[in-house]
Motif scaffolding. Sequence first.
Motif, PDB file in Angstrom:
ATOM      1  N   ILE A 187      15.387 -19.570 -26.934  1.00 59.52           N
ATOM      2  CA  ILE A 187      15.364 -18.164 -26.543  1.00 59.52           C
ATOM      3  C   ILE A 187      16.744 -17.526 -26.759  1.00 59.52           C
ATOM      4  O   ILE A 187      17.772 -18.193 -26.656  1.00 59.52           O
ATOM      5  CB  ILE A 187      14.926 -18.040 -25.057  1.00 59.52           C
ATOM      6  N   ARG A 188      16.728 -16.235 -27.089  1.00 60.16           N
ATOM      7  CA  ARG A 188      17.968 -15.465 -27.230  1.00 60.16           C
ATOM      8  C   ARG A 188      18.275 -14.736 -25.924  1.00 60.16           C
ATOM      9  O   ARG A 188      17.373 -14.520 -25.098  1.00 60.16           O
ATOM     10  CB  ARG A 188      17.835 -14.419 -28.342  1.00 60.16           C
ATOM     11  N   ILE A 189      19.527 -14.324 -25.753  1.00 66.08           N
ATOM     12  CA  ILE A 189      19.868 -13.528 -24.568  1.00 66.08           C
ATOM     13  C   ILE A 189      19.102 -12.213 -24.594  1.00 66.08           C
ATOM     14  O   ILE A 189      18.678 -11.712 -23.547  1.00 66.08           O
ATOM     15  CB  ILE A 189      21.390 -13.297 -24.488  1.00 66.08           C
ATOM     16  N   HIS A 190      18.903 -11.647 -25.772  1.00 64.93           N
ATOM     17  CA  HIS A 190      18.096 -10.431 -25.911  1.00 64.93           C
ATOM     18  C   HIS A 190      16.708 -10.633 -25.299  1.00 64.93           C
ATOM     19  O   HIS A 190      16.185  -9.752 -24.599  1.00 64.93           O
ATOM     20  CB  HIS A 190      17.975 -10.059 -27.395  1.00 64.93           C
ATOM     21  N   ASP A 191      16.102 -11.809 -25.557  1.00 62.30           N
ATOM     22  CA  ASP A 191      14.771 -12.100 -25.009  1.00 62.30           C
ATOM     23  C   ASP A 191      14.820 -12.253 -23.489  1.00 62.30           C
ATOM     24  O   ASP A 191      13.874 -11.873 -22.793  1.00 62.30           O
ATOM     25  CB  ASP A 191      14.221 -13.385 -25.639  1.00 62.30           C
ATOM     26  N   VAL A 192      15.905 -12.808 -22.982  1.00 59.11           N
ATOM     27  CA  VAL A 192      16.081 -12.946 -21.532  1.00 59.11           C
ATOM     28  C   VAL A 192      16.108 -11.573 -20.877  1.00 59.11           C
ATOM     29  O   VAL A 192      15.430 -11.331 -19.860  1.00 59.11           O
ATOM     30  CB  VAL A 192      17.384 -13.717 -21.211  1.00 59.11           C
ATOM     31  N   ILE A 193      16.873 -10.659 -21.448  1.00 59.96           N
ATOM     32  CA  ILE A 193      16.986  -9.311 -20.902  1.00 59.96           C
ATOM     33  C   ILE A 193      15.630  -8.605 -20.920  1.00 59.96           C
ATOM     34  O   ILE A 193      15.235  -7.947 -19.944  1.00 59.96           O
ATOM     35  CB  ILE A 193      18.039  -8.500 -21.698  1.00 59.96           C
ATOM     36  N   ASP A 194      14.880  -8.739 -22.030  1.00 65.53           N
ATOM     37  CA  ASP A 194      13.552  -8.126 -22.135  1.00 65.53           C
ATOM     38  C   ASP A 194      12.596  -8.689 -21.089  1.00 65.53           C
ATOM     39  O   ASP A 194      11.830  -7.949 -20.456  1.00 65.53           O
ATOM     40  CB  ASP A 194      12.969  -8.364 -23.535  1.00 65.53           C
ATOM     41  N   PHE A 195      12.624 -10.022 -20.896  1.00 65.91           N
ATOM     42  CA  PHE A 195      11.735 -10.679 -19.937  1.00 65.91           C
ATOM     43  C   PHE A 195      12.007 -10.183 -18.520  1.00 65.91           C
ATOM     44  O   PHE A 195      11.074  -9.866 -17.768  1.00 65.91           O
ATOM     45  CB  PHE A 195      11.931 -12.195 -20.018  1.00 65.91           C
ATOM     46  N   ILE A 196      13.272 -10.125 -18.140  1.00 63.75           N
ATOM     47  CA  ILE A 196      13.645  -9.690 -16.790  1.00 63.75           C
ATOM     48  C   ILE A 196      13.179  -8.256 -16.539  1.00 63.75           C
ATOM     49  O   ILE A 196      12.662  -7.931 -15.462  1.00 63.75           O
ATOM     50  CB  ILE A 196      15.173  -9.811 -16.592  1.00 63.75           C
ATOM     51  N   ASP A 197      13.324  -7.413 -17.551  1.00 65.07           N
ATOM     52  CA  ASP A 197      12.894  -6.012 -17.430  1.00 65.07           C
ATOM     53  C   ASP A 197      11.373  -5.926 -17.276  1.00 65.07           C
ATOM     54  O   ASP A 197      10.859  -5.236 -16.387  1.00 65.07           O
ATOM     55  CB  ASP A 197      13.356  -5.251 -18.681  1.00 65.07           C
ATOM     56  N   LYS A 198      10.666  -6.649 -18.123  1.00 61.04           N
ATOM     57  CA  LYS A 198       9.202  -6.570 -18.139  1.00 61.04           C
ATOM     58  C   LYS A 198       8.555  -7.238 -16.935  1.00 61.04           C
ATOM     59  O   LYS A 198       7.630  -6.687 -16.320  1.00 61.04           O
ATOM     60  CB  LYS A 198       8.675  -7.220 -19.424  1.00 61.04           C
ATOM     61  N   GLU A 199       9.044  -8.417 -16.556  1.00 68.56           N
ATOM     62  CA  GLU A 199       8.367  -9.204 -15.521  1.00 68.56           C
ATOM     63  C   GLU A 199       8.916  -8.977 -14.111  1.00 68.56           C
ATOM     64  O   GLU A 199       8.197  -9.170 -13.131  1.00 68.56           O
ATOM     65  CB  GLU A 199       8.460 -10.692 -15.861  1.00 68.56           C
ATOM     66  N   TYR A 200      10.182  -8.580 -14.002  1.00 65.46           N
ATOM     67  CA  TYR A 200      10.779  -8.424 -12.672  1.00 65.46           C
ATOM     68  C   TYR A 200      11.297  -7.010 -12.403  1.00 65.46           C
ATOM     69  O   TYR A 200      11.840  -6.739 -11.333  1.00 65.46           O
ATOM     70  CB  TYR A 200      11.893  -9.463 -12.464  1.00 65.46           C
ATOM     71  N   GLY A 201      11.111  -6.124 -13.389  1.00 66.85           N
ATOM     72  CA  GLY A 201      11.440  -4.720 -13.173  1.00 66.85           C
ATOM     73  C   GLY A 201      12.916  -4.432 -12.975  1.00 66.85           C
ATOM     74  O   GLY A 201      13.277  -3.422 -12.372  1.00 66.85           O
ATOM     75  N   ILE A 202      13.769  -5.301 -13.480  1.00 65.17           N
ATOM     76  CA  ILE A 202      15.226  -5.102 -13.367  1.00 65.17           C
ATOM     77  C   ILE A 202      15.782  -4.921 -14.774  1.00 65.17           C
ATOM     78  O   ILE A 202      15.613  -5.788 -15.634  1.00 65.17           O
ATOM     79  CB  ILE A 202      15.904  -6.291 -12.666  1.00 65.17           C
ATOM     80  N   THR A 203      16.402  -3.796 -15.003  1.00 66.21           N
ATOM     81  CA  THR A 203      16.861  -3.444 -16.344  1.00 66.21           C
ATOM     82  C   THR A 203      18.349  -3.696 -16.513  1.00 66.21           C
ATOM     83  O   THR A 203      19.161  -3.243 -15.701  1.00 66.21           O
ATOM     84  CB  THR A 203      16.568  -1.962 -16.644  1.00 66.21           C
ATOM     85  N   TYR A 204      18.663  -4.445 -17.564  1.00 70.57           N
ATOM     86  CA  TYR A 204      20.052  -4.654 -17.958  1.00 70.57           C
ATOM     87  C   TYR A 204      20.236  -4.047 -19.342  1.00 70.57           C
ATOM     88  O   TYR A 204      19.369  -4.175 -20.213  1.00 70.57           O
ATOM     89  CB  TYR A 204      20.399  -6.146 -18.007  1.00 70.57           C
ATOM     90  N   ALA A 205      21.361  -3.371 -19.547  1.00 65.40           N
ATOM     91  CA  ALA A 205      21.638  -2.757 -20.841  1.00 65.40           C
ATOM     92  C   ALA A 205      21.784  -3.832 -21.909  1.00 65.40           C
ATOM     93  O   ALA A 205      22.203  -4.959 -21.637  1.00 65.40           O
ATOM     94  CB  ALA A 205      22.919  -1.920 -20.773  1.00 65.40           C
ATOM     95  N   GLU A 206      21.421  -3.488 -23.139  1.00 67.72           N
ATOM     96  CA  GLU A 206      21.514  -4.436 -24.239  1.00 67.72           C
ATOM     97  C   GLU A 206      22.957  -4.907 -24.453  1.00 67.72           C
ATOM     98  O   GLU A 206      23.194  -6.050 -24.851  1.00 67.72           O
ATOM     99  CB  GLU A 206      20.985  -3.783 -25.525  1.00 67.72           C
ATOM    100  N   ASN A 207      23.924  -4.037 -24.149  1.00 65.81           N
ATOM    101  CA  ASN A 207      25.324  -4.425 -24.341  1.00 65.81           C
ATOM    102  C   ASN A 207      25.856  -5.301 -23.211  1.00 65.81           C
ATOM    103  O   ASN A 207      27.047  -5.577 -23.142  1.00 65.81           O
ATOM    104  CB  ASN A 207      26.212  -3.190 -24.512  1.00 65.81           C
ATOM    105  N   SER A 208      24.971  -5.743 -22.304  1.00 68.78           N
ATOM    106  CA  SER A 208      25.388  -6.641 -21.216  1.00 68.78           C
ATOM    107  C   SER A 208      25.205  -8.108 -21.594  1.00 68.78           C
ATOM    108  O   SER A 208      25.335  -8.990 -20.756  1.00 68.78           O
ATOM    109  CB  SER A 208      24.598  -6.335 -19.934  1.00 68.78           C
ATOM    110  N   ARG A 209      24.903  -8.361 -22.874  1.00 70.34           N
ATOM    111  CA  ARG A 209      24.680  -9.749 -23.297  1.00 70.34           C
ATOM    112  C   ARG A 209      25.885 -10.637 -23.015  1.00 70.34           C
ATOM    113  O   ARG A 209      25.733 -11.794 -22.635  1.00 70.34           O
ATOM    114  CB  ARG A 209      24.335  -9.788 -24.791  1.00 70.34           C
ATOM    115  N   GLU A 210      27.094 -10.078 -23.195  1.00 72.40           N
ATOM    116  CA  GLU A 210      28.296 -10.871 -22.935  1.00 72.40           C
ATOM    117  C   GLU A 210      28.399 -11.237 -21.458  1.00 72.40           C
ATOM    118  O   GLU A 210      28.894 -12.308 -21.107  1.00 72.40           O
ATOM    119  CB  GLU A 210      29.542 -10.099 -23.382  1.00 72.40           C
ATOM    120  N   THR A 211      27.916 -10.355 -20.595  1.00 72.49           N
ATOM    121  CA  THR A 211      27.897 -10.643 -19.159  1.00 72.49           C
ATOM    122  C   THR A 211      27.001 -11.835 -18.868  1.00 72.49           C
ATOM    123  O   THR A 211      27.364 -12.730 -18.084  1.00 72.49           O
ATOM    124  CB  THR A 211      27.400  -9.409 -18.368  1.00 72.49           C
TER     125      THR A 211
END
Length: 315
Positions: free
Chosen positions: A49-73
Amino acid sequence: MDKLETVKYLLERIGMPQQQQSAICCLTLLAMANIKKETSFEEATNEWIRIHDVIDFIDKEYGITYAENSRETFRKKAMHHFRTAAIIEDNGKATNSPNYRYRITNEFLRVIRSIQEIDGMSVHEDNEFEIESFMNHHQSLKDIYASKKQMEKMPVKINNQDFTFSPGKHNQLQKAIIEEFAPRFAPNSECLYVGDTTEKNLVKNVKKLKNLGFEITLHDKMPDVVLYRDDKDWIYFVESVTSVGPMDSKRIVEIGQMTGNVTSGIIYVTAFLDFKTFKKFSDSLAWETEVWIAEIPDHMIHLNGDRFMGPREKR
């Protein structure tokens, strides 16, 4: 206990530091295991899995949005630490490659799948065997970081006792003051005070300081190193300067307020690691003080020429 609380408990149980039990870390692990709110832990997977996919999953399944530029975080707060703790692994590609991926290790996947739930509530006792098996094969991250921190510490002998300084230029210079300056210019002296960047009062002989006339309060900023030479009844106040805090006129006044009742001879010293740093502060140093530079340890600079003017001895 909800999914986030369960994962937090699991991370705590395997010895992850507090910072790696945060919401972003727990959500990352849920995403990597493909655990949705309605998914049981027994159904966990460990696909690449990519970090991009992690961010998408969290947004879709847990309703918590992280900006795409937060990958380094995510990389710094979760991925790096999880990989060190053998929770996840990467696929060995270059980190800037579009094909760079992470996945949960097979060992830790068994730990996640061992979590039992009854009526949506986690039962932790049932996965103790897998947790213990994982921990028997892998050092906890807390222990790894503690060992690393201990290895980085600098040993120093103070008053014939062994201590350690935290890493860093300031403490490197303090170590030099005690081990190089003192034997040369304050022989047989006793260290009455020295701090550490993480432990302010590493050595603090309050009784001796008070006997010498110090008036110490919690608000006083002690010099970095205080040495006492009994045979001369001299006190050396030494400031370890790498970026701030030389023996300027203001500092002399501050120390004077603490030492109004001191009758011993007082010597003010500013110590530097190198000549370059000395030059940076040279115009702010107070007269009637001394300068010691660690890279030329056998010499001192005296800002009080009237006491030392005279011909050199013939050799």
